[in-house]
Design an enzyme around this catalytic site. Structure first.
Site, short mmCIF file in Angstrom:
data_model
loop_
_atom_site.label_atom_id
_atom_site.label_comp_id
_atom_site.label_asym_id
_atom_site.label_seq_id
_atom_site.Cartn_x
_atom_site.Cartn_y
_atom_site.Cartn_z
N PHE A 12 -20.86 19.11 18.01
CA PHE A 12 -21.27 20.08 17.00
C PHE A 12 -22.19 19.45 15.97
CE2 PHE A 12 -17.27 21.87 18.44
CZ PHE A 12 -17.51 23.24 18.46
N ASP A 13 -23.26 20.14 15.67
CA ASP A 13 -23.91 19.96 14.38
C ASP A 13 -22.94 20.49 13.32
OD1 ASP A 13 -26.05 19.82 12.34
OD2 ASP A 13 -25.93 22.01 12.49
N CYS A 14 -23.03 19.95 12.10
CA CYS A 14 -22.10 20.40 11.06
C CYS A 14 -22.73 21.40 10.09
CB CYS A 14 -21.57 19.19 10.27
SG CYS A 14 -20.39 19.65 8.98
N THR A 17 -24.10 25.01 10.98
CA THR A 17 -23.35 25.45 12.15
C THR A 17 -21.88 25.71 11.79
OG1 THR A 17 -24.80 24.15 13.59
CG2 THR A 17 -22.72 24.89 14.54
#
Length: 230
Positions: A12-14, A17
């Site tokens: 995951f991008d944080c 997102t």
């Protein structure tokens, strides 16, 4: 549609997102600019932020706290004011208060039951530690720009993540809201990708424009969690 059952790890991008960084950015920059008699709309502020951030991340690596400090300095340079010391640090200092999107935590808990969860984020270790508390799940790996000494869309950040995860590429699915920072590079490395297109619901985005075709597009993480349970 892709078969989510073939994957063992979700990366995951944080920010953008999982964490609502657009509102975080605007919550600092909008009043700061008004203090210096500069009245811009949300889209203008986020477009300029995206421009300045990308410029600063392309060159020799500096910590993200310094990137944000220089972003504020560049706003001052463009609009003719000199930010105070507190203003220069205000964006970085605000990250600890940036909150997840309403669907994030519950979706992560659901996905955690089935997948390894990994963060690949353009941030410093100490700044992500603040966000980790809000996200309320334990990630199996956390790869920051500080560790990689580079910023996405650099291939380096993804290669470091792939190395640490230790799974074949076909078992890793990258999930991100930024086509520019994430989806283009992940696809170039032959990773499957999910574009979380929150812009449809949330409005303007703090990312440079980019075009590619993700393997799956969803409007939010709740939708991805529901698909994973099918």
């Amino acid at each position: 549609m892709i078969d989510l059952n073939q994957y063992k790890a979700l990366t995951f991008d944080c920010y953008g997102t999982l964490i609502d960084w657009e509102n975080g950015i605007l919550g600092v920059l909008k009043p700061l600019l008004l203090t210096h008699n500069t009245n811009l709309d949300d889209e203008q502020i986020l477009d300029i932020f995206a421009e300045f951030e990308a410029e600063l991340e392309i060159g020799e690596y500096i910590k993200y706290r310094e990137v944000l400090k220089r972003v504020v300095q560049k706003f001052g340079g463009r609009f003719g004011f000199e930010p105070t010391a507190d203003e220069l640090n205000s964006l970085a200092n605000s990250i600890q208060y940036w909150l997840p999107f309403p669907d994030t935590v519950e979706a992560l808990r659901t996905l955690k039951q089935k997948f390894k969860l990994v963060i690949i984020s353009n941030v410093d270790d100490d700044l992500f530690a603040f966000s980790a508390k809000h996200l309320e799940v334990e990630f199996d790996e956390i790869i920051t720009a500080e560790q990689a000494k580079s910023y996405k869309p650099s291939f380096n950040n993804f290669r470091l993540a792939i190395e640490r995860i230790g799974l074949p590429l076909e078992q890793i699915l990258h999930v991100a809201a930024s086509v520019y920072h994430d989806i283009v590079t992940a696809k170039s490395l032959e990773l499957s990708t999910v574009w979380v297109n929150r812009r449809v619901e949330q409005g303007v985005s703090a990312n440079l424009p980019a075009v590619t075709q993700p393997d799956l597009e969803v409007p939010d993480l709740k939708t991805l969690a529901a698909l994973s349970s099918q």
